[in-house]
Design an enzyme around this catalytic site. Structure first.
Site, PDB file in Angstrom:
ATOM      1  N   ARG A   1       4.626   0.845  -4.216  1.00  0.00           N
ATOM      2  CA  ARG A   1       4.284   1.325  -2.868  1.00  0.00           C
ATOM      3  C   ARG A   1       5.337   0.894  -1.879  1.00  0.00           C
ATOM      4  NH1 ARG A   1      -2.078   1.938  -2.604  1.00  0.00           N
ATOM      5  NH2 ARG A   1      -2.017   4.164  -2.945  1.00  0.00           N
TER       6      ARG A   1
ATOM      7  N   GLN B   1       7.082   7.055  -1.389  1.00  0.00           N
ATOM      8  CA  GLN B   1       5.851   7.625  -0.814  1.00  0.00           C
ATOM      9  C   GLN B   1       5.545   9.033  -1.314  1.00  0.00           C
ATOM     10  OE1 GLN B   1       5.797   7.223   3.441  1.00  0.00           O
ATOM     11  NE2 GLN B   1       5.142   5.098   3.326  1.00  0.00           N
TER      12      GLN B   1
ATOM     13  N   ASP C   1       3.615   9.051  -4.572  1.00  0.00           N
ATOM     14  CA  ASP C   1       2.435   8.189  -4.621  1.00  0.00           C
ATOM     15  C   ASP C   1       1.159   8.996  -4.894  1.00  0.00           C
ATOM     16  OD1 ASP C   1       0.417   6.392  -4.219  1.00  0.00           O
ATOM     17  OD2 ASP C   1       1.186   5.615  -2.325  1.00  0.00           O
TER      18      ASP C   1
ATOM     19  N   SER D   1      -2.292   7.642  -3.612  1.00  0.00           N
ATOM     20  CA  SER D   1      -2.601   7.990  -2.216  1.00  0.00           C
ATOM     21  C   SER D   1      -3.013   9.450  -2.095  1.00  0.00           C
ATOM     22  CB  SER D   1      -1.390   7.755  -1.312  1.00  0.00           C
ATOM     23  OG  SER D   1      -1.214   6.391  -1.101  1.00  0.00           O
TER      24      SER D   1
ATOM     25  N   TYR E   1      -1.985  -5.302   0.414  1.00  0.00           N
ATOM     26  CA  TYR E   1      -3.241  -5.009  -0.284  1.00  0.00           C
ATOM     27  C   TYR E   1      -4.272  -6.104  -0.073  1.00  0.00           C
ATOM     28  CZ  TYR E   1      -1.279  -1.166  -2.832  1.00  0.00           C
ATOM     29  OH  TYR E   1      -0.725   0.024  -3.156  1.00  0.00           O
TER      30      TYR E   1
HETATM   31  P1  NAD Z   1      -7.115   0.457  -2.524  1.00  0.00           P
HETATM   32  O1  NAD Z   1      -7.556   1.779  -3.067  1.00  0.00           O
HETATM   33  O2  NAD Z   1      -6.567  -0.566  -3.455  1.00  0.00           O
HETATM   34  O3  NAD Z   1      -8.371  -0.207  -1.741  1.00  0.00           O
HETATM   35  C1  NAD Z   1      -9.118   0.515  -0.789  1.00  0.00           C
HETATM   36  C2  NAD Z   1      -9.479  -0.398   0.380  1.00  0.00           C
HETATM   37  O4  NAD Z   1     -10.493  -1.325  -0.012  1.00  0.00           O
HETATM   38  C3  NAD Z   1      -8.317  -1.244   0.915  1.00  0.00           C
HETATM   39  O5  NAD Z   1      -8.128  -0.951   2.274  1.00  0.00           O
HETATM   40  C4  NAD Z   1      -8.782  -2.672   0.691  1.00  0.00           C
HETATM   41  O6  NAD Z   1      -8.335  -3.546   1.703  1.00  0.00           O
HETATM   42  C5  NAD Z   1     -10.296  -2.508   0.733  1.00  0.00           C
HETATM   43  N1  NAD Z   1     -11.056  -3.607   0.141  1.00  0.00           N
HETATM   44  C6  NAD Z   1     -10.801  -4.325  -0.971  1.00  0.00           C
HETATM   45  N2  NAD Z   1     -11.759  -5.237  -1.178  1.00  0.00           N
HETATM   46  C7  NAD Z   1     -12.652  -5.105  -0.181  1.00  0.00           C
HETATM   47  C8  NAD Z   1     -13.857  -5.754   0.161  1.00  0.00           C
HETATM   48  N3  NAD Z   1     -14.339  -6.742  -0.581  1.00  0.00           N
HETATM   49  N4  NAD Z   1     -14.526  -5.365   1.275  1.00  0.00           N
HETATM   50  C9  NAD Z   1     -14.048  -4.350   2.050  1.00  0.00           C
HETATM   51  N5  NAD Z   1     -12.904  -3.692   1.776  1.00  0.00           N
HETATM   52  C10 NAD Z   1     -12.215  -4.056   0.685  1.00  0.00           C
HETATM   53  O7  NAD Z   1      -6.075   0.613  -1.367  1.00  0.00           O
HETATM   54  P2  NAD Z   1      -5.279   1.884  -0.843  1.00  0.00           P
HETATM   55  O8  NAD Z   1      -6.183   2.762  -0.096  1.00  0.00           O
HETATM   56  O9  NAD Z   1      -4.548   2.476  -1.976  1.00  0.00           O
HETATM   57  O10 NAD Z   1      -4.220   1.219   0.149  1.00  0.00           O
HETATM   58  C11 NAD Z   1      -4.425   0.006   0.797  1.00  0.00           C
HETATM   59  C12 NAD Z   1      -3.234  -0.326   1.713  1.00  0.00           C
HETATM   60  O11 NAD Z   1      -1.975   0.032   1.186  1.00  0.00           O
HETATM   61  C13 NAD Z   1      -3.306   0.370   3.039  1.00  0.00           C
HETATM   62  O12 NAD Z   1      -2.825  -0.502   4.012  1.00  0.00           O
HETATM   63  C14 NAD Z   1      -2.347   1.495   2.932  1.00  0.00           C
HETATM   64  O13 NAD Z   1      -1.865   1.951   4.171  1.00  0.00           O
HETATM   65  C15 NAD Z   1      -1.276   0.842   2.119  1.00  0.00           C
HETATM   66  N6  NAD Z   1      -0.479   1.864   1.412  1.00  0.00           N
HETATM   67  C16 NAD Z   1       0.883   1.793   1.499  1.00  0.00           C
HETATM   68  C17 NAD Z   1       1.655   2.757   0.848  1.00  0.00           C
HETATM   69  C18 NAD Z   1       3.156   2.716   0.904  1.00  0.00           C
HETATM   70  O14 NAD Z   1       3.711   1.904   1.601  1.00  0.00           O
HETATM   71  N7  NAD Z   1       3.833   3.571   0.174  1.00  0.00           N
HETATM   72  C19 NAD Z   1       1.050   3.753   0.121  1.00  0.00           C
HETATM   73  C20 NAD Z   1      -0.344   3.793   0.069  1.00  0.00           C
HETATM   74  C21 NAD Z   1      -1.099   2.825   0.709  1.00  0.00           C
END
Ligand code: NAD
Length: 375
Positions: free
Chosen positions: A120, A125, A128, A131, A225
């Site tokens: 990530r 991106q 990905d 996402s 994360y």
């Molecule tokens: P994910 O699918 O791993 O998790 C989903 C969400 O669940 C996350 O926001 C996490 O913080 C939350 N979570 C985990 N445990 C929890 C708990 N006990 N209670 C409540 N919430 C909880 O994550 P995702 O959606 O794939 O992405 C998470 C982060 O990564 C975001 O900040 C996103 O913007 C970032 N991201 C960055 C890139 C990149 O830079 N290329 C790409 C995708 C996502």
């Protein structure tokens, strides 16, 4: 080189790895694209559309002559036996759940890439797929909640009286959660959301939802994360969230921690205390479940709430799930293609990080450790 788009089977698998509109990009890069007949049918693409875009369609299984095989789900062990050594495969490949398949890919000398492992970083991106598919799942989760709820989402002020908006609680505000929030807001619901990452609060607010503040420390881990919680924090979080869940008409859970079982966020007794007709959508049902009692691919009743357990939600929207996934796969493949030749360069951190097996060995360290191998 010959790039094969594999036909996939199964009631839940309706996506395809390349859509006709992206065939031209592969052809322009000097690749020959071959599509197994019917491969795009589940995503509503006819064979003739692939042919018009410059691909060949084969009625036979095309694996034997392929240099690259693209699919959504990984090929199974039987199909791997038909691949030549040195073939490149690109698909989702949940390595820790498919160790026997990883061994088969290794022993067949396949260079296998797992879309889940795309790092990530900003340069990756466009590749990905986690996402892109989470975006589809989050949107769909909000629609399912609205459709299953026996009441309106928006506020209505009518001559027959005022209808208050539905209250929606979203737990986990990553890609899927933010999309669920945005969609529920567009439908007029009043939305609250919680995430263990403090950084999520601003994103939640920017969508017009309220961020639920709990008296608990933020759990920001590596790469932005979430980190896994201690059992004591998890218990306290469930307790503090219970009144918010009980007050909601619809609850959508999307929480995940990379490489781990989904955390349990809501107890059975909390769901049982929800109002009659409440709806719960557990998007994490397949990876262990955020909601106690949810079952993947099933709707169950707990107390007077309907609990919808997710299973392969992107396949419920195969057209755009495929379009986005195909763009992710195309970008990864083109990253490894020069002058019509696919030649992975392992000095590139995207190639290196995404590769599971190569040249008869397990390349991905975490997976090779799971297999008890060295290197
Ligand atoms: P994910 O699918 O791993 O998790 C989903 C969400 O669940 C996350 O926001 C996490 O913080 C939350 N979570 C985990 N445990 C929890 C708990 N006990 N209670 C409540 N919430 C909880 O994550 P995702 O959606 O794939 O992405 C998470 C982060 O990564 C975001 O900040 C996103 O913007 C970032 N991201 C960055 C890139 C990149 O830079 N290329 C790409 C995708 C996502």
């Amino acid at each position: 080189m010959k790039v094969l788009v594999a036909r996939e089977e199964g009631p839940y698998e309706r996506r395809v790895a390349i859509v006709p509109e992206l065939v031209g990009r592969l052809v322009d890069a000097g690749l020959d694209v071959v599509v197994e007949a019917g491969a795009g049918a589940g995503a509503l693409h006819d064979d003739s559309a692939y042919e018009a875009a410059g691909a060949a369609v084969t009625a036979d299984e095309g694996l034997a002559g392929a240099d690259v095989v693209l699919s959504v789900q990984p090929l199974d062990e039987n199909r791997v036996q038909h691949l030549r050594r040195g073939v490149v495969t690109i698909s989702f490949l949940p390595t820790s759940q498919r160790l026997a398949l990883v061994r088969a890919l290794r022993d067949a000398g396949v260079t296998a890439f797992a879309m889940e492992l795309v790092p990530r970083i900003s340069r990756a991106q466009a590749m990905d797929a986690l996402s892109s598919q989470a975006l589809v799942a989050g949107y769909r989760a909000a629609l399912i909640a609205a459709e299953r709820l026996p009441r309106f989402f928006p506020l209505f002020m009518t001559a027959a009286g005022t209808v208050p908006p539905a209250r929606v609680l979203v737990l986990g505000a990553g890609v899927a959660g933010l999309q669920a929030i945005a969609t529920a807001r567009r439908l007029g619901a009043q939305v609250e959301a919680y995430d263990v990452r403090a950084a999520a609060a601003e994103e939640v607010r920017s969508l017009g939802a309220r961020f639920v503040e709990l008296d608990l420390p933020s759990l920001e881990g590596e790469g932005g994360y979430a980190r896994e919680m201690t059992e004591e924090r998890a218990r306290r979080q469930r307790e503090l969230l219970a009144p918010y869940a009980a007050a909601a008409d619809a609850l959508i859970t999307t929480a995940a921690v990379p490489g781990r079982q989904a955390p349990l966020l809501v107890e059975h007794s909390t769901i049982a205390s929800m109002k009659p007709g409440s709806v719960v959508i557990d998007l994490a049902a397949e990876s262990g479940g955020n909601v106690d009692g949810s079952r993947p691919g099933e709707e169950v009743t707990i107390g007077r709430a309907l609990v919808w357990g997710a299973r392969n939600v992107p396949s419920l929207m195969p057209v755009h799930a495929s379009r986005l996934y195909a763009a992710n796969v195309t970008e990864l493949l083109l990253l490894m293609t020069r002058d019509g030749v696919v030649a992975p360069d392992f000095s590139d951190e995207i190639v290196d990080g995404t590769c599971v097996t190569h040249d008869g060995a397990v390349h991905h360290r975490y997976t090779s450790d799971l297999l008890g191998e060295v290197g």
